[in-house]
Scaffold this motif. Structure first.
Motif, PDB file in Angstrom:
ATOM      1  N   ILE A  12       0.845  -1.123   0.030  1.00 40.21           N
ATOM      2  CA  ILE A  12       0.071  -0.132   0.021  1.00 40.21           C
ATOM      3  C   ILE A  12       0.947   1.377  -0.042  1.00 40.21           C
ATOM      4  O   ILE A  12       0.539   2.214  -0.840  1.00 40.21           O
ATOM      5  CB  ILE A  12      -0.945   0.079   1.182  1.00 40.21           C
ATOM      6  N   ILE A  13       1.880   1.215   0.892  1.00 41.96           N
ATOM      7  CA  ILE A  13       2.627   2.344   0.880  1.00 41.96           C
ATOM      8  C   ILE A  13       3.411   2.654  -0.304  1.00 41.96           C
ATOM      9  O   ILE A  13       3.599   3.859  -0.882  1.00 41.96           O
ATOM     10  CB  ILE A  13       3.512   2.092   2.079  1.00 41.96           C
ATOM     11  N   LEU A  14       3.859   1.514  -1.079  1.00 37.55           N
ATOM     12  CA  LEU A  14       4.625   1.697  -2.325  1.00 37.55           C
ATOM     13  C   LEU A  14       3.586   2.098  -3.435  1.00 37.55           C
ATOM     14  O   LEU A  14       4.082   3.184  -4.103  1.00 37.55           O
ATOM     15  CB  LEU A  14       5.167   0.250  -2.766  1.00 37.55           C
ATOM     16  N   THR A  15       2.423   1.639  -3.423  1.00 37.30           N
ATOM     17  CA  THR A  15       1.604   2.240  -4.462  1.00 37.30           C
ATOM     18  C   THR A  15       1.195   3.804  -4.471  1.00 37.30           C
ATOM     19  O   THR A  15       1.183   4.291  -5.163  1.00 37.30           O
ATOM     20  CB  THR A  15       0.144   1.575  -4.237  1.00 37.30           C
ATOM     21  N   VAL A  16       0.936   4.199  -3.140  1.00 34.74           N
ATOM     22  CA  VAL A  16       0.770   5.660  -3.074  1.00 34.74           C
ATOM     23  C   VAL A  16       1.827   6.514  -3.148  1.00 34.74           C
ATOM     24  O   VAL A  16       1.720   7.517  -3.516  1.00 34.74           O
ATOM     25  CB  VAL A  16      -0.166   5.988  -1.527  1.00 34.74           C
ATOM     26  N   MET A  17       2.941   6.045  -2.536  1.00 35.26           N
ATOM     27  CA  MET A  17       4.173   6.659  -3.149  1.00 35.26           C
ATOM     28  C   MET A  17       4.513   6.885  -4.276  1.00 35.26           C
ATOM     29  O   MET A  17       5.282   8.038  -4.688  1.00 35.26           O
ATOM     30  CB  MET A  17       5.358   6.368  -2.189  1.00 35.26           C
ATOM     31  N   THR A  18       4.196   5.793  -5.344  1.00 36.46           N
ATOM     32  CA  THR A  18       4.588   5.913  -6.567  1.00 36.46           C
ATOM     33  C   THR A  18       3.773   7.105  -7.504  1.00 36.46           C
ATOM     34  O   THR A  18       4.356   7.909  -8.012  1.00 36.46           O
ATOM     35  CB  THR A  18       4.210   4.642  -7.341  1.00 36.46           C
ATOM     36  N   GLY A  19       2.546   7.361  -6.888  1.00 33.87           N
ATOM     37  CA  GLY A  19       1.855   8.300  -7.435  1.00 33.87           C
ATOM     38  C   GLY A  19       2.134   9.732  -6.918  1.00 33.87           C
ATOM     39  O   GLY A  19       2.330  10.543  -7.786  1.00 33.87           O
ATOM     40  N   SER A  20       2.438   9.854  -5.560  1.00 35.92           N
ATOM     41  CA  SER A  20       2.845  11.141  -4.930  1.00 35.92           C
ATOM     42  C   SER A  20       4.176  11.538  -5.913  1.00 35.92           C
ATOM     43  O   SER A  20       4.291  12.759  -6.077  1.00 35.92           O
ATOM     44  CB  SER A  20       3.252  11.026  -3.527  1.00 35.92           C
ATOM     45  N   ILE A  21       5.135  10.721  -5.976  1.00 35.83           N
ATOM     46  CA  ILE A  21       6.326  11.168  -6.558  1.00 35.83           C
ATOM     47  C   ILE A  21       6.120  11.567  -8.029  1.00 35.83           C
ATOM     48  O   ILE A  21       6.695  12.420  -8.418  1.00 35.83           O
ATOM     49  CB  ILE A  21       7.559   9.797  -6.640  1.00 35.83           C
ATOM     50  N   MET A  22       5.193  10.797  -8.833  1.00 28.04           N
ATOM     51  CA  MET A  22       4.974  11.216 -10.068  1.00 28.04           C
ATOM     52  C   MET A  22       4.515  12.609 -10.041  1.00 28.04           C
ATOM     53  O   MET A  22       4.678  13.562 -10.834  1.00 28.04           O
ATOM     54  CB  MET A  22       3.862  10.396 -10.759  1.00 28.04           C
ATOM     55  N   ALA A  23       3.391  12.980  -9.217  1.00 28.41           N
ATOM     56  CA  ALA A  23       2.825  14.099  -9.196  1.00 28.41           C
ATOM     57  C   ALA A  23       3.599  15.239  -8.867  1.00 28.41           C
ATOM     58  O   ALA A  23       3.574  16.244  -9.541  1.00 28.41           O
ATOM     59  CB  ALA A  23       1.696  14.033  -8.162  1.00 28.41           C
ATOM     60  N   THR A  24       4.351  15.136  -7.940  1.00 29.51           N
ATOM     61  CA  THR A  24       5.332  16.358  -7.575  1.00 29.51           C
ATOM     62  C   THR A  24       6.553  16.610  -8.446  1.00 29.51           C
ATOM     63  O   THR A  24       6.908  17.648  -8.738  1.00 29.51           O
ATOM     64  CB  THR A  24       5.831  15.961  -6.035  1.00 29.51           C
ATOM     65  N   LEU A  25       7.053  15.361  -8.916  1.00 31.86           N
ATOM     66  CA  LEU A  25       8.036  15.607  -9.859  1.00 31.86           C
ATOM     67  C   LEU A  25       7.574  16.439 -11.061  1.00 31.86           C
ATOM     68  O   LEU A  25       8.406  17.167 -11.741  1.00 31.86           O
ATOM     69  CB  LEU A  25       8.382  14.197 -10.330  1.00 31.86           C
ATOM     70  N   ASP A  26       6.372  16.450 -11.428  1.00 33.26           N
ATOM     71  CA  ASP A  26       5.851  17.106 -12.608  1.00 33.26           C
ATOM     72  C   ASP A  26       5.840  18.506 -12.302  1.00 33.26           C
ATOM     73  O   ASP A  26       5.434  19.173 -13.432  1.00 33.26           O
ATOM     74  CB  ASP A  26       4.440  16.458 -13.280  1.00 33.26           C
ATOM     75  N   MET A  27       5.817  18.919 -11.245  1.00 35.02           N
ATOM     76  CA  MET A  27       5.652  20.257 -10.874  1.00 35.02           C
ATOM     77  C   MET A  27       6.906  21.048 -11.162  1.00 35.02           C
ATOM     78  O   MET A  27       6.991  22.442 -11.622  1.00 35.02           O
ATOM     79  CB  MET A  27       5.425  20.408  -9.370  1.00 35.02           C
ATOM     80  N   VAL A 119      -4.054  12.438  -1.117  1.00 38.96           N
ATOM     81  CA  VAL A 119      -5.312  11.100  -0.909  1.00 38.96           C
ATOM     82  C   VAL A 119      -3.937  10.047  -0.258  1.00 38.96           C
ATOM     83  O   VAL A 119      -4.103   9.252   0.648  1.00 38.96           O
ATOM     84  CB  VAL A 119      -5.693  10.359  -2.109  1.00 38.96           C
ATOM     85  N   ALA A 120      -2.762  10.035  -0.827  1.00 38.74           N
ATOM     86  CA  ALA A 120      -1.533   9.309  -0.213  1.00 38.74           C
ATOM     87  C   ALA A 120      -1.141   9.579   1.326  1.00 38.74           C
ATOM     88  O   ALA A 120      -1.055   8.390   2.063  1.00 38.74           O
ATOM     89  CB  ALA A 120      -0.215   9.653  -1.073  1.00 38.74           C
TER      90      ALA A 120
END
Length: 518
Positions: A12-27, A119-120
């Motif tokens: 679960i941690i890996l799942t939500v962290m993958t999304g968070s890193i993608m989103a913040t990286l694109d800023m 959400v993460a």
């Protein structure tokens, strides 16, 4: 009483962290590719700023209403939609054919990405037991802060070795994997009640207008010379009126779109403010550091990203450590330690010169990485410590939108202070340079002699020596301006330090029959 452990904690941690890193990286990853994108999209420098503005604007607007969307459609379903939207929009950004299509696709990408981080944060708080809330925020902060920090370096490498569309295509396989893991491991918590009642459309409209006008004002203010521009003045009036009516509407409505009543929790309100200050200083310093290294020190874009890696690396190292130390030290001491580290490091930066070497930048950045990591973990954990499960998703959305808006304010302020500080410093320096001064005449003669030795005629040597003096003045004025901004950041941390004492310390002791597991 401890909450039950999830049997799939780490997936679960890996799942939500993958999304968070993608989103913040694109800023931030897009910024270094903008010169290459201009040629392909046929846009000016000012027009290209909408590529970043569109993403941040849509992300900021979606964050406060995540709780509303989760209760209406189900959090897992809404989260899956956001990951799909972000992934599809990333692919579309890579194949964008002109500026208009790119901005539209970036807006869609921001709508998806703006959901992933809050959400993460909520899911991490639910997955790990209460005595491990510091660890949860350490893991969360690893993705949220590390993404913007490594974005310029990764973006520069991908752009140089492949092409600018690769900075978007890289999200596609990661997004697909994240979606498959999400379907397997993420479930809606039992306390989220599906609510399909009437939606506060008036509140949503006021929020969209207010936050949208504020974000555009911050992004375009420096370009338009702030309040000397009627456009910026109108945006300021719209933002103030929209947000004021939005707050009034949400506090008086029976079924508000955004639950601002959470701010009655003093600890949440104070920690959210401190998190906003952290965002202001972090994003502001991330904005001006590449400018300092490229414009004044002459570093190429990729090399400037490499020089900034120590801060990112120490943030990554400090957050898991801070998560483990949270129970032992508590939010007050950890936040104070982090702020003290940043006060010292930014004060060191305020005394830099044009002759700095790599190690002069290395050690203060290491200190900043440690400081930001400690502050982020402790403030995030303290902010949500008194929030009920039912309000957790709303609280994480509100916390993150404040941090993001403050980050935009930090970038706008840094840009303005740099420009105006350079003009003021240039005026002061010029007042001390006269054609009758012994040092001025000596410098002019030395430069003229050198130019004459290179074959330049006497008239050209005289004109060239004046240009060299002007260049020296501008570089020194720029250095003084950067020093001033770094000093202001240090002072800002210093002013916030007394507020740390008002944070509530409600750490949950571990059960006596066992130690918390990793």
């Amino acid at each position: 009483m401890n909450q039950p452990r999830s049997p799939h904690k780490w997936p679960i941690i890996l799942t939500v962290m993958t999304g968070s890193i993608m989103a913040t990286l694109d800023m931030s990853i897009v910024n270094v590719a903008i010169p290459n994108m201009r040629g392909s999209l046929g846009a000016s420098v000012e027009e290209m700023t909408w590529v970043s503005t569109g993403y941040i604007l849509s992300a900021v607007i979606i964050m406060p209403i995540i709780a509303l969307m989760s209760s209406r459609f189900g959090r897992k379903r809404f989260y899956m939609f956001s990951v799909c939207l972000f992934t599809a929009a990333s692919m579309l950004c890579g194949i964008a054919w002109d500026l208009t299509s790119m901005v539209v696709f970036r807006i869609l990408q921001g709508i998806g990405g703006g959901t992933l981080v809050p959400v993460a944060q909520a899911i991490l708080r639910e997955t790990l037991p209460l005595e491990e809330r510091g660890k949860a925020m350490g893991i969360y902060g690893f993705g949220v802060v590390l993404g913007p920090a490594i974005g310029p370096t990764l973006g520069g490498w991908l752009t140089d070795n492949y092409s600018w569309p690769s900075i978007f295509y890289i999200n596609v396989p990661i997004g697909i994997v994240s979606m498959l893991m999400l379907m397997r491991f993420i479930e809606d918590p039992p306390y989220i009640v599906r609510d399909k009642g009437k939606v506060d459309l008036c509140g949503l409209l006021l929020m969209t207008v207010g936050l949208g006008a504020l974000q555009i004002m911050l992004e375009k203010g420096q370009q338009k010379d702030w309040f000397n521009s009627n456009f910026i003045t109108c945006l300021a009036v719209i933002a103030c009126a929209g947000l004021a009516f939005f707050v009034w509407r949400e506090l008086s409505a029976d079924r508000p779109a955004v639950n601002l009543r959470i701010l009655k929790n003093r600890n949440f309100a104070l920690a959210t403010f401190l998190g906003g200050v952290l965002g202001l200083c972090l994003f502001g310093s991330l904005f001006i550091m590449p400018l300092f290294m490229q414009n004044l020190l002459g570093y190429p874009a990729y090399d400037s990203g490499l020089v900034m890696l120590p801060r990112a690396a120490f943030m990554a190292l400090s957050m898991p450590i801070a998560g483990r130390l949270y129970f032992r030290l508590g939010p007050k001491l950890m936040t104070a330690m982090g702020m003290t580290a940043n006060i010292l490091s930014f004060y060191q930066f305020s005394n830099l010169s044009l002759h700095v070497g790599y190690w002069d930048l290395f050690f203060p950045q290491c200190l900043q990485g440690l400081g930001f990591g400690f502050i982020f973990v402790s403030v995030s954990a303290a902010a949500l410590s008194g929030i009920t499960k039912e309000e957790m998703t709303a609280a994480t959305g509100l916390y993150n939108v404040v941090r993001q808006v403050f980050g935009s304010i930090g970038i706008a302020l840094s840009s303005t202070l740099l420009t105006r500080g350079e003009s003021c410093s240039r005026g002061v320096l010029i007042d001390h340079i006269t054609s009758f001064g012994d040092r001025t005449m000596e410098t002019l003669n030395l430069i003229s002699s050198f130019l004459l030795s290179q074959g330049v005629d006497s008239a050209g040597a005289g004109e060239g020596s004046l240009k060299v003096i002007e260049e020296l003045v501008m570089r020194q004025a720029g250095m003084l301006s950067f020093n001033g901004v770094f000093f202001i950041i240090a002072v800002l941390f210093l002013l916030c330090l007394p507020l740390v004492g008002f944070l509530e310390d409600d750490r949950i002791p571990p059960r006596p029959d066992r130690r918390p597991r990793d």
